[in-house]
Design a protein around this motif. Sequence first.
Motif, PDB file in Angstrom:
ATOM      1  N   TYR A  27      72.095  34.155  67.571  1.00  0.00           N
ATOM      2  CA  TYR A  27      72.596  34.445  66.226  1.00  0.00           C
ATOM      3  C   TYR A  27      71.734  33.780  65.163  1.00  0.00           C
ATOM      4  O   TYR A  27      71.309  32.640  65.330  1.00  0.00           O
ATOM      5  CB  TYR A  27      74.049  33.939  66.130  1.00  0.00           C
ATOM      6  CG  TYR A  27      74.720  34.165  64.809  1.00  0.00           C
ATOM      7  CD1 TYR A  27      75.058  35.440  64.394  1.00  0.00           C
ATOM      8  CD2 TYR A  27      75.027  33.110  63.965  1.00  0.00           C
ATOM      9  CE1 TYR A  27      75.685  35.646  63.174  1.00  0.00           C
ATOM     10  CE2 TYR A  27      75.653  33.305  62.752  1.00  0.00           C
ATOM     11  CZ  TYR A  27      75.974  34.585  62.371  1.00  0.00           C
ATOM     12  OH  TYR A  27      76.593  34.794  61.166  1.00  0.00           O
ATOM     13  N   GLN A  28      71.485  34.485  64.070  1.00  0.00           N
ATOM     14  CA  GLN A  28      70.739  33.948  62.936  1.00  0.00           C
ATOM     15  C   GLN A  28      71.740  33.300  61.981  1.00  0.00           C
ATOM     16  O   GLN A  28      72.405  33.980  61.215  1.00  0.00           O
ATOM     17  CB  GLN A  28      69.966  35.052  62.224  1.00  0.00           C
ATOM     18  CG  GLN A  28      68.849  35.605  63.066  1.00  0.00           C
ATOM     19  CD  GLN A  28      68.119  36.730  62.366  1.00  0.00           C
ATOM     20  OE1 GLN A  28      68.726  37.529  61.657  1.00  0.00           O
ATOM     21  NE2 GLN A  28      66.821  36.790  62.578  1.00  0.00           N
ATOM     22  N   LYS A  29      71.828  31.960  62.038  1.00  0.00           N
ATOM     23  CA  LYS A  29      72.830  31.229  61.267  1.00  0.00           C
ATOM     24  C   LYS A  29      72.234  30.689  59.979  1.00  0.00           C
ATOM     25  O   LYS A  29      71.152  30.146  59.972  1.00  0.00           O
ATOM     26  CB  LYS A  29      73.378  30.066  62.096  1.00  0.00           C
ATOM     27  CG  LYS A  29      74.486  29.315  61.387  1.00  0.00           C
ATOM     28  CD  LYS A  29      75.080  28.270  62.279  1.00  0.00           C
ATOM     29  CE  LYS A  29      76.215  27.510  61.685  1.00  0.00           C
ATOM     30  NZ  LYS A  29      76.338  27.436  60.279  1.00  0.00           N
ATOM     31  N   VAL A  36      81.931  29.086  62.119  1.00  0.00           N
ATOM     32  CA  VAL A  36      83.245  29.597  61.763  1.00  0.00           C
ATOM     33  C   VAL A  36      83.309  31.106  61.982  1.00  0.00           C
ATOM     34  O   VAL A  36      84.283  31.625  62.501  1.00  0.00           O
ATOM     35  CB  VAL A  36      83.580  29.262  60.288  1.00  0.00           C
ATOM     36  CG1 VAL A  36      84.904  29.849  59.882  1.00  0.00           C
ATOM     37  CG2 VAL A  36      83.563  27.766  60.080  1.00  0.00           C
ATOM     38  N   LYS A  37      82.243  31.796  61.595  1.00  0.00           N
ATOM     39  CA  LYS A  37      82.198  33.257  61.725  1.00  0.00           C
ATOM     40  C   LYS A  37      80.785  33.692  62.078  1.00  0.00           C
ATOM     41  O   LYS A  37      79.820  32.997  61.789  1.00  0.00           O
ATOM     42  CB  LYS A  37      82.655  33.921  60.442  1.00  0.00           C
ATOM     43  CG  LYS A  37      81.792  33.585  59.247  1.00  0.00           C
ATOM     44  CD  LYS A  37      82.407  34.112  57.971  1.00  0.00           C
ATOM     45  CE  LYS A  37      81.738  33.560  56.747  1.00  0.00           C
ATOM     46  NZ  LYS A  37      81.945  32.140  56.524  1.00  0.00           N
ATOM     47  N   CYS A  38      80.687  34.853  62.718  1.00  0.00           N
ATOM     48  CA  CYS A  38      79.394  35.442  63.055  1.00  0.00           C
ATOM     49  C   CYS A  38      79.380  36.856  62.496  1.00  0.00           C
ATOM     50  O   CYS A  38      80.159  37.705  62.944  1.00  0.00           O
ATOM     51  CB  CYS A  38      79.189  35.504  64.566  1.00  0.00           C
ATOM     52  SG  CYS A  38      78.983  33.931  65.364  1.00  0.00           S
ATOM     53  N   PHE A  39      78.515  37.115  61.516  1.00  0.00           N
ATOM     54  CA  PHE A  39      78.371  38.477  61.006  1.00  0.00           C
ATOM     55  C   PHE A  39      77.677  39.319  62.071  1.00  0.00           C
ATOM     56  O   PHE A  39      76.666  38.896  62.636  1.00  0.00           O
ATOM     57  CB  PHE A  39      77.566  38.484  59.710  1.00  0.00           C
ATOM     58  CG  PHE A  39      78.274  37.848  58.551  1.00  0.00           C
ATOM     59  CD1 PHE A  39      79.344  38.482  57.956  1.00  0.00           C
ATOM     60  CD2 PHE A  39      77.885  36.617  58.062  1.00  0.00           C
ATOM     61  CE1 PHE A  39      80.015  37.902  56.897  1.00  0.00           C
ATOM     62  CE2 PHE A  39      78.539  36.030  56.996  1.00  0.00           C
ATOM     63  CZ  PHE A  39      79.609  36.676  56.419  1.00  0.00           C
ATOM     64  N   LYS A  40      78.201  40.512  62.337  1.00  0.00           N
ATOM     65  CA  LYS A  40      77.661  41.363  63.396  1.00  0.00           C
ATOM     66  C   LYS A  40      76.212  41.765  63.131  1.00  0.00           C
ATOM     67  O   LYS A  40      75.427  41.901  64.062  1.00  0.00           O
ATOM     68  CB  LYS A  40      78.524  42.614  63.565  1.00  0.00           C
ATOM     69  CG  LYS A  40      79.875  42.317  64.163  1.00  0.00           C
ATOM     70  CD  LYS A  40      80.663  43.590  64.353  1.00  0.00           C
ATOM     71  CE  LYS A  40      82.027  43.304  64.915  1.00  0.00           C
ATOM     72  NZ  LYS A  40      82.812  44.526  65.118  1.00  0.00           N
ATOM     73  N   GLU A  41      75.842  41.916  61.856  1.00  0.00           N
ATOM     74  CA  GLU A  41      74.483  42.335  61.526  1.00  0.00           C
ATOM     75  C   GLU A  41      73.450  41.231  61.778  1.00  0.00           C
ATOM     76  O   GLU A  41      72.267  41.504  61.854  1.00  0.00           O
ATOM     77  CB  GLU A  41      74.405  42.810  60.081  1.00  0.00           C
ATOM     78  CG  GLU A  41      74.781  41.751  59.073  1.00  0.00           C
ATOM     79  CD  GLU A  41      74.966  42.312  57.675  1.00  0.00           C
ATOM     80  OE1 GLU A  41      74.861  41.513  56.726  1.00  0.00           O
ATOM     81  OE2 GLU A  41      75.212  43.517  57.529  1.00  0.00           O
ATOM     82  N   ARG A  42      73.887  39.975  61.942  1.00  0.00           N
ATOM     83  CA  ARG A  42      72.972  38.864  62.190  1.00  0.00           C
ATOM     84  C   ARG A  42      72.854  38.505  63.669  1.00  0.00           C
ATOM     85  O   ARG A  42      72.119  37.588  64.025  1.00  0.00           O
ATOM     86  CB  ARG A  42      73.433  37.624  61.423  1.00  0.00           C
ATOM     87  CG  ARG A  42      73.248  37.747  59.937  1.00  0.00           C
ATOM     88  CD  ARG A  42      73.548  36.438  59.282  1.00  0.00           C
ATOM     89  NE  ARG A  42      73.441  36.531  57.837  1.00  0.00           N
ATOM     90  CZ  ARG A  42      73.738  35.527  57.019  1.00  0.00           C
ATOM     91  NH1 ARG A  42      74.152  34.387  57.520  1.00  0.00           N
ATOM     92  NH2 ARG A  42      73.616  35.678  55.724  1.00  0.00           N
ATOM     93  N   VAL A  70      82.053  42.936  55.161  1.00  0.00           N
ATOM     94  CA  VAL A  70      81.095  43.130  56.252  1.00  0.00           C
ATOM     95  C   VAL A  70      81.798  42.800  57.571  1.00  0.00           C
ATOM     96  O   VAL A  70      82.512  41.795  57.657  1.00  0.00           O
ATOM     97  CB  VAL A  70      79.870  42.199  56.049  1.00  0.00           C
ATOM     98  CG1 VAL A  70      78.870  42.370  57.176  1.00  0.00           C
ATOM     99  CG2 VAL A  70      79.210  42.470  54.721  1.00  0.00           C
ATOM    100  N   PRO A  71      81.602  43.608  58.636  1.00  0.00           N
ATOM    101  CA  PRO A  71      82.221  43.302  59.936  1.00  0.00           C
ATOM    102  C   PRO A  71      81.701  41.974  60.495  1.00  0.00           C
ATOM    103  O   PRO A  71      80.512  41.683  60.425  1.00  0.00           O
ATOM    104  CB  PRO A  71      81.794  44.456  60.836  1.00  0.00           C
ATOM    105  CG  PRO A  71      81.220  45.488  59.957  1.00  0.00           C
ATOM    106  CD  PRO A  71      80.861  44.856  58.666  1.00  0.00           C
ATOM    107  N   ALA A  72      82.627  41.186  61.052  1.00  0.00           N
ATOM    108  CA  ALA A  72      82.261  39.869  61.572  1.00  0.00           C
ATOM    109  C   ALA A  72      83.199  39.484  62.707  1.00  0.00           C
ATOM    110  O   ALA A  72      84.244  40.097  62.911  1.00  0.00           O
ATOM    111  CB  ALA A  72      82.336  38.828  60.459  1.00  0.00           C
ATOM    112  N   PHE A  73      82.792  38.455  63.473  1.00  0.00           N
ATOM    113  CA  PHE A  73      83.646  37.834  64.469  1.00  0.00           C
ATOM    114  C   PHE A  73      84.092  36.495  63.906  1.00  0.00           C
ATOM    115  O   PHE A  73      83.270  35.679  63.519  1.00  0.00           O
ATOM    116  CB  PHE A  73      82.895  37.588  65.788  1.00  0.00           C
ATOM    117  CG  PHE A  73      82.494  38.835  66.511  1.00  0.00           C
ATOM    118  CD1 PHE A  73      83.430  39.772  66.892  1.00  0.00           C
ATOM    119  CD2 PHE A  73      81.170  39.070  66.822  1.00  0.00           C
ATOM    120  CE1 PHE A  73      83.062  40.918  67.573  1.00  0.00           C
ATOM    121  CE2 PHE A  73      80.785  40.202  67.499  1.00  0.00           C
ATOM    122  CZ  PHE A  73      81.737  41.136  67.878  1.00  0.00           C
TER     123      PHE A  73
END
Length: 83
Positions: A27-29, A36-42, A70-73
Motif C-alpha cells: 500500500y502507498q501510505k 486507519v484506512k486504505c484507499f482502494k486506488e492506492r 472514494v472507496p476504501a477499507f
Amino acid sequence: MARPNKKAPSRTVEILCAQCKTRLFKYQKGGKGALVKCFKERIVTDHTQVPCHCPSCNQCFARETIVRGVPAFKIIGGKAIMK
C-alpha cells in the motif's frame, strides 16, 4: 470534504494480518500516523481472495466503506499491522 491527493505517496508499506502475519496488501501510505484506512486506488498489490478477509486464517480485518467520496477499507483496530 476534500478528496485524497491524486498524486500517490512515494512511501510503500506492507500490510500484514496481526494474527498470522500473512501479507494482505502492498500500500502507498501518506503521512506518518497509524493505519486507519486504505484507499482502494492506492493498493499496489492485493494478496486477498475475499475482500477484507485474511487468506490464511480467514479473520475479518477491515470493512468496505466510502471515505471522502472514494472507496476504501476501514481497518478494524488491532487486526492488521503495518511493516
